[in-house]
Write a protein that holds these residues in place. Sequence first.
Motif, mmCIF file in Angstrom:
data_model
loop_
_atom_site.group_PDB
_atom_site.id
_atom_site.type_symbol
_atom_site.label_atom_id
_atom_site.label_comp_id
_atom_site.label_asym_id
_atom_site.label_seq_id
_atom_site.Cartn_x
_atom_site.Cartn_y
_atom_site.Cartn_z
ATOM 1 N N ASN A 183 0.855 -1.189 0.000
ATOM 2 C CA ASN A 183 0.000 0.000 0.000
ATOM 3 C C ASN A 183 0.890 1.238 0.000
ATOM 4 O O ASN A 183 1.695 1.423 0.907
ATOM 5 N N GLY A 185 0.522 5.192 0.004
ATOM 6 C CA GLY A 185 -0.520 6.184 0.204
ATOM 7 C C GLY A 185 -0.318 7.471 -0.566
ATOM 8 O O GLY A 185 -1.255 8.001 -1.162
ATOM 9 N N ALA B 37 1.667 14.046 5.664
ATOM 10 C CA ALA B 37 2.062 12.634 5.586
ATOM 11 C C ALA B 37 3.450 12.486 4.962
ATOM 12 O O ALA B 37 4.267 11.685 5.427
ATOM 13 N N GLU B 41 6.534 10.940 6.934
ATOM 14 C CA GLU B 41 7.174 9.744 6.356
ATOM 15 C C GLU B 41 8.690 9.886 6.410
ATOM 16 O O GLU B 41 9.407 8.966 6.802
ATOM 17 N N ILE B 47 6.341 4.403 6.428
ATOM 18 C CA ILE B 47 5.657 4.463 5.125
ATOM 19 C C ILE B 47 4.239 4.972 5.337
ATOM 20 O O ILE B 47 3.546 4.534 6.261
ATOM 21 N N ALA B 48 3.827 5.927 4.461
ATOM 22 C CA ALA B 48 2.463 6.442 4.539
ATOM 23 C C ALA B 48 1.533 5.509 3.779
ATOM 24 O O ALA B 48 1.688 5.319 2.570
ATOM 25 N N HIS B 49 0.602 4.893 4.490
ATOM 26 C CA HIS B 49 -0.382 4.008 3.866
ATOM 27 C C HIS B 49 -1.736 4.703 3.896
ATOM 28 O O HIS B 49 -2.099 5.333 4.897
ATOM 29 N N ALA B 50 -2.484 4.566 2.788
ATOM 30 C CA ALA B 50 -3.814 5.180 2.718
ATOM 31 C C ALA B 50 -4.862 4.145 3.078
ATOM 32 O O ALA B 50 -4.964 3.111 2.406
ATOM 33 N N TYR B 56 -4.709 8.646 6.441
ATOM 34 C CA TYR B 56 -3.391 8.024 6.218
ATOM 35 C C TYR B 56 -2.837 7.584 7.565
ATOM 36 O O TYR B 56 -3.085 8.236 8.589
#
Lengths: 293, 61
Positions: A183, A185, B37, B41, B47-50, B56
Amino acid sequence: MNEYTYPIIAGITVGTALRVFMLRTDYRQYPTYLHGKIIHLSLGFIAAALGTIAIPSIMEKEFTAVTFLTLAASQFREVRNMERNTLTEMDSYELVPRGNTYIEGIAVAFESRNYLVIFTSFVVTLCYLAINGWAALGAAFVCFVISSLLMSGSKLSDIVTVELSELSFKGAGLYVDNIYIMNIGLPERQDEILKYGMGFILTPKSFSVRSTIANLGQRQAILHDVSVTLGVFRDSGTPALVPLIKRDLNDGRIGVFILPQEKDPVRAKEIISSVPVLENAIQMPSRKRNREG
Amino acid sequence: MKMEKAILAAITTQSEKVTGSTAVFHCETKEEMEAVAANLEAILDGIAHALSDRLYIIVKH
């Protein structure tokens, strides 16, 4: 000078030459430094001397001298430890590490090369003393051929087919073909990945191979070799830009996502195809069935 | 026990959706959320996850 002088010189020379032949610096980048090479050449010389001296000792009925070979075995086991420790230390500073499985494979190779040197010197000296110098020359040639065969293991192209595949995003999910990778983002990172990234699908040629390419160490070796050869588009503090490999649980295929600095799909395919199949990753579940049958 | 992964921060434009002990950054717009974000990061080495268009999380792997 006595009757053993020339056979001993021949044995040590051929053994040391074999070690030089096997001490190639390639894309694995080790050993690249002079002192590392000197250590291995010195140990190769000692191994050659031990293998050579064993024959005159036996001929003189000095059988206890042969026990020195056991001492050599423990010394060369230390070589394996030395290589393991050095490579593990170096690995923590790599942008894409080798991984422990690859390191163990390299360490074992360094140890086994010394045994090949002992064996070669032993055989060459034996042939020189038992037959003549020409026989020793022939034995040396055969030993070189055997050694090069033993030192060249199988490659990934022997067990899988490698195909280039498009990278795509479904929402924030990064995919290689239909295999989910991770993932991501931030749109900025997604753009970088689509610009610099490449994807490959590795399809196993047989059922047994599925377990081998599923091995995490084998996967890390693929990523390391590609990154070393083509460079890697990442730095410390950018964990999102990390090459990854994920597995399709349905059919055992693996999706390789890489971020090379030099985006050359043909070269990348060649590199992945020639990644060594790590000894520690090889599993043969089909052998079990054969025995039962 | 060694923690393999951890949520270091959450960035959202939907304040009511996020509660708990992790650091939460409330933003007005999607652009602001992406900028925060991206900074986090780099700062946190995560890690930026959506999880959705409005949420986020920064995860340490």
